[in-house]
Scaffold this active site. Structure first.
Site, PDB file in Angstrom:
ATOM      1  N   ALA A  62      14.823 -34.038   9.273  1.00  7.60           N
ATOM      2  CA  ALA A  62      15.612 -32.996   8.615  1.00  7.60           C
ATOM      3  C   ALA A  62      15.403 -33.116   7.116  1.00  7.60           C
ATOM      4  O   ALA A  62      14.968 -34.158   6.622  1.00  7.60           O
ATOM      5  CB  ALA A  62      17.082 -33.201   8.945  1.00  7.60           C
ATOM      6  N   GLY A 101      14.568 -35.899  12.895  1.00  4.69           N
ATOM      7  CA  GLY A 101      14.437 -34.576  13.504  1.00  4.69           C
ATOM      8  C   GLY A 101      13.007 -34.279  13.922  1.00  4.69           C
ATOM      9  O   GLY A 101      12.776 -33.495  14.854  1.00  4.69           O
ATOM     10  N   GLU A 104      12.694 -35.815  17.226  1.00  3.31           N
ATOM     11  CA  GLU A 104      13.541 -35.028  18.143  1.00  3.31           C
ATOM     12  C   GLU A 104      12.857 -33.718  18.529  1.00  3.31           C
ATOM     13  O   GLU A 104      12.928 -33.287  19.679  1.00  3.31           O
ATOM     14  CB  GLU A 104      14.904 -34.747  17.489  1.00  3.31           C
ATOM     15  CG  GLU A 104      15.747 -36.002  17.354  1.00  3.31           C
ATOM     16  CD  GLU A 104      17.088 -35.723  16.708  1.00  3.31           C
ATOM     17  OE1 GLU A 104      17.095 -35.247  15.557  1.00  3.31           O
ATOM     18  OE2 GLU A 104      18.125 -35.965  17.347  1.00  3.31           O
ATOM     19  N   GLU A 124      17.930 -42.244  11.545  1.00  2.00           N
ATOM     20  CA  GLU A 124      19.183 -41.630  11.081  1.00  2.00           C
ATOM     21  C   GLU A 124      20.266 -42.641  10.737  1.00  2.00           C
ATOM     22  O   GLU A 124      21.017 -42.466   9.772  1.00  2.00           O
ATOM     23  CB  GLU A 124      19.725 -40.655  12.140  1.00  2.00           C
ATOM     24  CG  GLU A 124      18.979 -39.331  12.228  1.00  2.00           C
ATOM     25  CD  GLU A 124      17.749 -39.375  13.115  1.00  2.00           C
ATOM     26  OE1 GLU A 124      17.285 -40.487  13.446  1.00  2.00           O
ATOM     27  OE2 GLU A 124      17.247 -38.305  13.475  1.00  2.00           O
TER      28      GLU A 124
END
Ligand code: CAA
Length: 672
Positions: A62, A101, A104, A124
């Site tokens: 992210a 992310g 992911e 994270e």
């Protein structure tokens, strides 16, 4: 520029994310990806899709800069849901880093292929959050619960071969990932294979409990670690969709926490610290060969870190036994490394950079620098590894003070990330870039400092330790101070640290400074008294604490208490209890006050540099973000009141820093 380039090759939609520098999944990228997946679903001639990253990397996660702001749709779970729901198979083709992310995103695809040099991970937790887009649910379906707990709670980055073994990747390819992905999409094996429908592999409760305990211990039971464990365990106990919603809710709560803001601040501060101020030349002097003078613990560690970074190293020490022993050690550890053990001073003539790491004594260092002046080639950088000594005085021993620089390593030098790069008054402007580039190549976090007593770290630590000594005289015992500061999050309290590093070093320095100390300054004689009784800390089994059975006693003994109580009496103090909070605030404000002065004096360039130094060199809790970030989160009035308290405790000679300069947010704080 478009954040996503789409092309069609052999009926396959190729979706290339292009968001330099690291293809972070910003709102624009998420929106473009969602639109592309909708197109893949809608266009009947397309048989499948490939997601890859342009440039050096797949996707580093992210966009951390967005975490400080309200989330804007489409959110990542929505995009990943669309990828899973798309009736056509989608392959993730990875290179560089697939982190957070980014991984992911890959886990939501139907297959994952990667170049051998790829690293994958879910970091994270190191940012105070948990994966928020299915990472805690999809990863355990591939690896099992205990491995997922280990990976997510540590934030470990796995090489592609390790990820392949764990089932996170399906295939490693030598090159042409697009070709390999297209072949798979055209093969009979090609199909929808969403990870979310897989069953979590069976494991014993004991194995899971073991992974949980290990993760809690390594992660100091921080909130993100506890939450990550709970989320991963849900993968085996509740339906996917329900667990996904829980994961997201926890992610959102943690994202807004002060701890996550502090960790984001550290992420950017560490990167900002390595940047040179405008106005200084950015081009470093070329360095290939490094000579290290001094083969003790520090010199050996510096030689090791330089060898590990691929430099040619010449090691020298006048003590031949020590030198050959250190040389042998290094050769055993790094048999391929380019190491020469020098016979004489003349052998350092090859070096582009010479780092002196001898005994911390001005006369000894000056003597070494006179030799360096005689033997080093013109233009070589002459660096001193010192924690306190004035760089200019060392430089004055040479005819080339413009080539002299401070490089303050922290022990063990091959492990500790921090490197203070100290510019002397006469250091040539390009030495800053040279020291910083050298630090980066060593994979350290170099921080530029001005030449002042203790530079950044030891100057602040000194103020902190002195305040802690005042608290002993005022009424606290060493264990009260240590326990309070360890509860705040310091790796060790100051008196435990002092015992570990040896009280005699500070004692020697105090004696050397005795004649210049102003008799009106408050001076706590406890350390000197301890040393006079042979209590030098751990190495003599006694200091502030006892270490008779190899372990630290829980409290200080009668001898220590008597010495402290006598010091209080002599100063006319009626000892009074100090609460843990009072101890913490006095210790912290002492750091903050010194930090403000360092900024005002220009010794530190940025408040965030001070945070980097304290976190990486002095055990300041990373999740609080360093003393400057801590201060920025406090009420101004309370800080001023705290300053009044230490001003009164310090008395004569107290210098009050200007908090304005510290509390004005700096660039390094942009994400909090
Ligand atoms: N968001 C925003 N900026 C990022 C970023 C991210 N995720 N990752 C890196 N950057 C920026 C850095 O700040 C730096 O910017 P400047 O040049 O302005 O300083 C630039 O990208 C290059 O980064 P590095 O200096 O670190 O470059 P590197 O080549 O040494 O390392 C890397 C590259 C391995 C990808 C490293 O940047 C890295 O580890 N990044 C962080 C990865 C991470 O923690 N991702 C998880 C994010 S959280 C998440 O994804 C949660 C979720 O639920 C979706």
């Amino acid at each position: 520029m478009d954040k996503l380039q789409t092309t069609i090759r052999n009926d396959v939609l190729i979706m290339e994310i292009s968001n330099p520098p690291v293809n972070a999944l910003s709102q624009a990228v998420r929106a473009a990806l969602l639109a592309a997946v909708q197109r893949l679903t809608a266009e009947p001639q397309l048989r499948g899709g490939i997601i890859l990253g342009a440039g050096n990397t797949f996707v580093a996660g992210a966009d951390i800069k967005e975490f400080g702001q309200p989330p804007t749709p489409p959110l990542l779970p929505e995009v990943l849901g669309a990828i899973e729901a798309c009736p056509k198979p989608i392959v993730a083709a990875l290179h560089g880093a697939a982190l957070g992310g980014g991984l992911e995103l890959a886990l939501a695809c139907d297959a994952r292929i990667a170049l051998a040099s790829t690293v994958v991970g879910l970091p994270e937790v190191t940012l105070g959050i948990i994966p928020g887009a299915g990472g805690t649910q999809r990863l355990p379906r591939l690896t099992g619960i205990s491995t997922a707990i280990k990976l997510i709670c540590s934030g470990e980055r796995l090489q592609a071969d390790a990820a392949l073994k764990l089932g996170i990747l399906d295939e490693i390819v030598a090159d042409d990932m697009q070709g390999a992905a297209i072949s798979w999409l055209h093969s009979t094996a090609s199909c929808k294979r969403p990870v979310s429908v897989l069953r979590v592999p069976q494991e014993t409760t004991e194995d899971i409990a073991k992974a949980e305990q290990a993760a809690l211990k390594a992660g100091k039971s921080r909130p993100a670690v506890i939450a990550a464990i709970a989320a991963v365990k849900e993968a085996a106990s509740i339906p996917f969709a329900e667990a996904l919603a829980h994961e997201r809710a926890v992610f959102e709560t943690l994202r807004a926490s002060p701890e996550a803001a502090a960790l984001r601040h550290m992420f950017f501060a560490e990167r900002e610290a390595t940047r040179l101020p405008a106005g200084l030349p950015q081009t470093p002097r070329p360095i290939q060969t490094v000579a290290v003078i001094g083969a003790g613990t520090m010199g050996g560690g510096i030689a090791r870190t330089a060898l590990e970074a691929g430099y040619t190293v010449i090691l020298f020490d006048q003590n031949k036994d020590l030198l050959s022993q250190a040389g042998e050690n290094l050769r055993t550890k790094l048999p391929q490394a380019q190491l020469t053990v020098a016979e004489s001073w003349a052998d350092i003539a090859q070096a582009d950079l010479v780092i002196e790491a001898v005994f911390e004594d001005l006369a000894v260092k000056q003597d070494v620098f006179r030799k360096l002046d005689a033997h080093a080639k013109p233009g070589a950088v002459l660096a001193t590894n010192t924690s306190y000594i004035d760089i200019d005085t060392v430089a004055a021993a040479t005819k080339r003070p413009e080539d002299v620089l401070g490089l303050h390593f922290f022990s063990p030098a091959h492990v500790m990330k921090l490197l203070e790069v100290v510019r002397g008054t006469h250091s040539a402007p390009d030495l800053a870039a040279t020291g910083m580039a050298f630090g980066k190549r060593l994979k350290k976090i170099p921080v530029l400092c001005g030449n002042a007593f203790g530079f950044i770290g030891n100057r602040i630590y000194n103020a902190y330790r002195t305040q802690c000594e005042f608290m002993l005289e005022d009424g606290a015992w060493p264990e009260d101070v240590d326990t309070a500061l360890e509860a705040f999050g310091f790796a060790m309290g100051p008196f435990s640290v002092a015992d570990l590093s040896g009280l005699d070093i500070a004692w020697r320095m105090r004696k050397a400074n005795a004649t210049t100390r102003n008799p009106r300054s408050r001076y706590v004689p406890v350390l000197d008294e301890l040393c006079e009784r042979g209590r030098f800390g751990r190495k003599t089994n006694a200091g502030y604490y006892n270490y008779a059975d190899g372990k630290r006693s829980s409290g200080s003994d009668e001898t220590v208490r008597a010495i402290i109580a006598e010091a209080s009496t002599k100063r006319g103090i009626t000892r009074h209890e100090l609460t843990p909070e009072a101890i913490q605030r006095r210790a912290l404000i002492a750091m903050v006050n010194e930090a403000a002065q360092l900024l005002a004096e220009g010794v530190a360039q940025r408040a965030s540099d001070i945070d980097v130094v304290l976190v990486h060199g002095y055990g300041f809790p990373r999740w609080i973000g360093g003393p400057a970030h801590w201060a920025q989160g406090q009420e101004r009035e309370t800080l001023e009141r705290d300053l009044d308290i230490i001003a009164a405790a310090t008395g004569f000679g107290f210098v009050r820093g200007d908090l304005d300069i510290l509390l004005n947010k700096t660039k390094g704080d942009n994400a909090s």
